[in-house]
Write an enzyme that holds these catalytic residues in place. Structure first.
Site, PDB file in Angstrom:
ATOM      1  N   THR A  26     -81.937  -1.588 -43.627  1.00 22.03           N
ATOM      2  CA  THR A  26     -81.565  -2.903 -43.014  1.00 22.03           C
ATOM      3  C   THR A  26     -82.865  -3.539 -42.546  1.00 22.03           C
ATOM      4  O   THR A  26     -83.657  -2.860 -41.883  1.00 22.03           O
ATOM      5  CB  THR A  26     -80.657  -2.820 -41.949  1.00 22.03           C
ATOM      6  OG1 THR A  26     -79.387  -2.505 -42.389  1.00 22.03           O
ATOM      7  CG2 THR A  26     -80.340  -4.526 -41.281  1.00 22.03           C
ATOM      8  N   GLN A  99     -75.012  -0.623 -51.280  1.00 22.92           N
ATOM      9  CA  GLN A  99     -74.477   0.041 -50.373  1.00 22.92           C
ATOM     10  C   GLN A  99     -73.371  -0.764 -49.625  1.00 22.92           C
ATOM     11  O   GLN A  99     -73.758  -1.977 -49.098  1.00 22.92           O
ATOM     12  CB  GLN A  99     -75.275   0.823 -49.211  1.00 22.92           C
ATOM     13  CG  GLN A  99     -74.672   1.583 -48.248  1.00 22.92           C
ATOM     14  CD  GLN A  99     -75.632   2.037 -47.273  1.00 22.92           C
ATOM     15  OE1 GLN A  99     -75.828   1.234 -46.308  1.00 22.92           O
ATOM     16  NE2 GLN A  99     -75.875   3.260 -47.055  1.00 22.92           N
ATOM     17  N   HIS A 174     -70.376   3.143 -47.940  1.00 25.04           N
ATOM     18  CA  HIS A 174     -71.091   3.553 -46.582  1.00 25.04           C
ATOM     19  C   HIS A 174     -69.925   4.237 -45.713  1.00 25.04           C
ATOM     20  O   HIS A 174     -69.292   3.518 -44.963  1.00 25.04           O
ATOM     21  CB  HIS A 174     -71.958   2.428 -45.889  1.00 25.04           C
ATOM     22  CG  HIS A 174     -72.918   2.818 -44.879  1.00 25.04           C
ATOM     23  ND1 HIS A 174     -72.966   4.210 -44.366  1.00 25.04           N
ATOM     24  CD2 HIS A 174     -73.736   2.042 -44.223  1.00 25.04           C
ATOM     25  CE1 HIS A 174     -73.916   4.170 -43.470  1.00 25.04           C
ATOM     26  NE2 HIS A 174     -74.418   3.030 -43.308  1.00 25.04           N
ATOM     27  N   ASN A 177     -73.331   6.846 -40.145  1.00 29.10           N
ATOM     28  CA  ASN A 177     -73.878   5.897 -39.124  1.00 29.10           C
ATOM     29  C   ASN A 177     -73.066   5.130 -38.211  1.00 29.10           C
ATOM     30  O   ASN A 177     -73.621   4.231 -37.531  1.00 29.10           O
ATOM     31  CB  ASN A 177     -75.131   4.845 -39.961  1.00 29.10           C
ATOM     32  CG  ASN A 177     -76.257   5.764 -40.560  1.00 29.10           C
ATOM     33  OD1 ASN A 177     -76.276   6.829 -40.495  1.00 29.10           O
ATOM     34  ND2 ASN A 177     -77.064   5.077 -41.092  1.00 29.10           N
ATOM     35  N   TYR A 179     -70.407   3.211 -38.378  1.00 37.29           N
ATOM     36  CA  TYR A 179     -69.689   2.220 -38.913  1.00 37.29           C
ATOM     37  C   TYR A 179     -68.326   2.405 -39.144  1.00 37.29           C
ATOM     38  O   TYR A 179     -67.820   3.683 -39.049  1.00 37.29           O
ATOM     39  CB  TYR A 179     -70.357   1.493 -40.144  1.00 37.29           C
ATOM     40  CG  TYR A 179     -71.827   1.318 -39.625  1.00 37.29           C
ATOM     41  CD1 TYR A 179     -72.031   0.181 -38.603  1.00 37.29           C
ATOM     42  CD2 TYR A 179     -72.971   1.776 -40.240  1.00 37.29           C
ATOM     43  CE1 TYR A 179     -73.291   0.046 -38.346  1.00 37.29           C
ATOM     44  CE2 TYR A 179     -74.344   1.390 -39.847  1.00 37.29           C
ATOM     45  CZ  TYR A 179     -74.326   0.599 -38.883  1.00 37.29           C
ATOM     46  OH  TYR A 179     -75.774   0.200 -38.275  1.00 37.29           O
ATOM     47  N   ARG A 226     -72.316   7.721 -48.675  1.00 35.18           N
ATOM     48  CA  ARG A 226     -72.985   8.394 -47.583  1.00 35.18           C
ATOM     49  C   ARG A 226     -72.358   8.644 -46.594  1.00 35.18           C
ATOM     50  O   ARG A 226     -71.167   8.111 -45.867  1.00 35.18           O
ATOM     51  CB  ARG A 226     -73.787   6.881 -47.294  1.00 35.18           C
ATOM     52  CG  ARG A 226     -74.721   6.904 -45.939  1.00 35.18           C
ATOM     53  CD  ARG A 226     -76.015   7.626 -46.198  1.00 35.18           C
ATOM     54  NE  ARG A 226     -77.088   6.933 -45.220  1.00 35.18           N
ATOM     55  CZ  ARG A 226     -78.201   7.671 -45.346  1.00 35.18           C
ATOM     56  NH1 ARG A 226     -78.784   8.403 -46.247  1.00 35.18           N
ATOM     57  NH2 ARG A 226     -78.922   7.010 -44.258  1.00 35.18           N
ATOM     58  N   ASN A 234     -75.173   4.737 -32.788  1.00 35.04           N
ATOM     59  CA  ASN A 234     -74.201   3.961 -32.622  1.00 35.04           C
ATOM     60  C   ASN A 234     -72.822   4.575 -31.839  1.00 35.04           C
ATOM     61  O   ASN A 234     -71.765   4.373 -32.050  1.00 35.04           O
ATOM     62  CB  ASN A 234     -73.617   3.292 -33.795  1.00 35.04           C
ATOM     63  CG  ASN A 234     -74.194   2.175 -34.396  1.00 35.04           C
ATOM     64  OD1 ASN A 234     -74.880   1.516 -33.757  1.00 35.04           O
ATOM     65  ND2 ASN A 234     -74.466   2.065 -35.780  1.00 35.04           N
ATOM     66  N   GLY A 313     -87.106   6.760 -46.651  1.00 33.40           N
ATOM     67  CA  GLY A 313     -86.799   5.556 -46.083  1.00 33.40           C
ATOM     68  C   GLY A 313     -88.162   4.917 -45.748  1.00 33.40           C
ATOM     69  O   GLY A 313     -88.851   4.167 -46.641  1.00 33.40           O
TER      70      GLY A 313
END
Length: 369
Positions: A26, A99, A174, A177, A179, A226, A234, A313
């Site tokens: 992001t 993604q 995705h 992470n 979400y 992913r 998070n 990354g």
């Protein structure tokens, strides 16, 4: 002959130039409507020497938004912008997946027209949301009704359909992470008592339904997923990530997906406590490993079969010519964290390329390129 990071790789029917993947990152450079500016086109085109680019987390609906200035893929305007970007990457010889993302509880009402974020369970995450007005405390999300879940699945299917029109080579779902799909997978955030909670099989139900829907739009060999088994980012946790993610990966194996993209360890603590080699052996398909890999670790992982591809990354963020630098053992440019999420070309399209004579040169990308 030992496998090497710089060898070509067949990802289904795609012929990748090397085994280096640009990880989704992001960068908050989309416009306020989630559309793609020319600056993003320049950024991805610069990095097209990666064997595969996985474009940054892209929301599947207005309800899925969790951050300012992040891209979407649910309107015709989104498709038009992304198509310009994918054409630029392809013209430079690259391949690119998108993604697909729903942030779930990791959002704020100010990003959702005053509506509460949604989640598997009404559990407020610790921490603060990034909003247009600055950081604000996360709120208690609204628990999704079972009758709403087909609508979530439909959002992913629609975005997958639009990804074809936008010219992507494939899609990555995705499920990590912290979400929405990850919130369903892990028992620290999923306290449901219906068919979508409780057992690992039930907690995986939404991911399976999303993958069924996405694979109705794309061949399975063009669909990746992913996973982040022990990432605490998070406000996430799980009672037994080794056993649970071994089950999830085992269930994914027969699908014939393009790959499983696995973040090894915790981005927050920079530690790993579970056996990722064991997870990898339980998955029959292509494995992309990610999290803190440098050249030596990446080559060792590929050579030993721990992973088929390695996702980088921050090194790709600060070194658009990372493949060349790693192949030639050239020094890397350090990333500037103060520019990660602030918009503009500084720390985005102005990182230098290595000239090959011991010097570096600034790429001539501009905000209007």
């Amino acid at each position: 002959m030992p496998l090497d990071l710089f060898e070509p790789f067949a990802l289904g029917d795609l012929k990748l130039a090397n085994r280096m993947v640009m990880a989704p990152m992001t960068r908050n450079r989309a416009d306020a409507d989630g559309c793609i500016p020319e600056l993003m086109v320049a950024y991805y085109r610069q990095r097209a020497t990666a064997g595969l680019i996985v474009a940054e987390s892209t929301t599947v609906s207005p309800q899925a938004v969790g951050y300012p200035f992040t891209p979407g893929l649910h309107t015709d305007a989104h498709v038009t912008g992304w198509r310009h970007l994918t054409e630029a990457v392809h013209a430079a010889g690259g391949h690119i997946f998108v993604q697909l993302q729903h942030c779930g509880r990791i959002s704020h009402p100010s990003l959702l027209d005053g509506q509460a974020p949604v989640a598997p369970s009404a559990m407020q995450p610790a921490g603060q949301a990034a909003t247009y007005a600055g950081p604000q405390d996360f709120v208690t999300p609204r628990e999704l009704g079972r009758d709403e879940l087909p609508g979530i699945v439909a959002q992913f299917r629609h975005a997958a359909e639009l990804a074809k029109h936008a010219g992507f080579d494939g899609v990555e779902v995705h499920a990590g992470n912290g979400y929405l799909i990850d919130q369903f997978l892990r028992d620290g955030s999923n306290h449901r008592s219906d068919a979508y909670g409780g057992s690992a099989a039930n907690r995986m139900r939404l991911l399976n339904e999303v993958l069924d829907a996405v694979c109705a739009e794309w061949p399975a060999e063009r669909v990746g997923v992913r996973l982040t088994p022990e990432n605490s980012f998070n406000s996430m946790s799980d009672s037994d990530p080794q056993a649970h993610f071994a089950y999830f990966l085992g269930q994914l194996s027969p699908r014939g997906l393009a790959y499983a993209h696995i973040l090894e360890g915790d981005m927050m603590t920079k530690t790993a406590s579970i056996d990722y080699r064991a997870l990898r052996t339980g998955f029959a398909g292509v494995c992309i490993a990610n999290n803190g890999y440098d050249l030596a670790r990446a080559r060792a992982a590929v050579h030993t079969g721990k992973a088929d591809l390695i996702a980088f990354g921050t090194p790709f963020l600060a070194n658009p010519d990372l493949v060349h630098r790693y192949r030639e053992n050239l020094p890397l440019t350090a990333a500037d964290p103060t520019t990660f999420y602030v918009g503009g070309k500084a720390g985005y399209t102005d990182y230098p390329f290595h000239r090959g004579d011991g010097a570096e040169t600034r790429h001539l990308a501009t905000a209007t390129e």
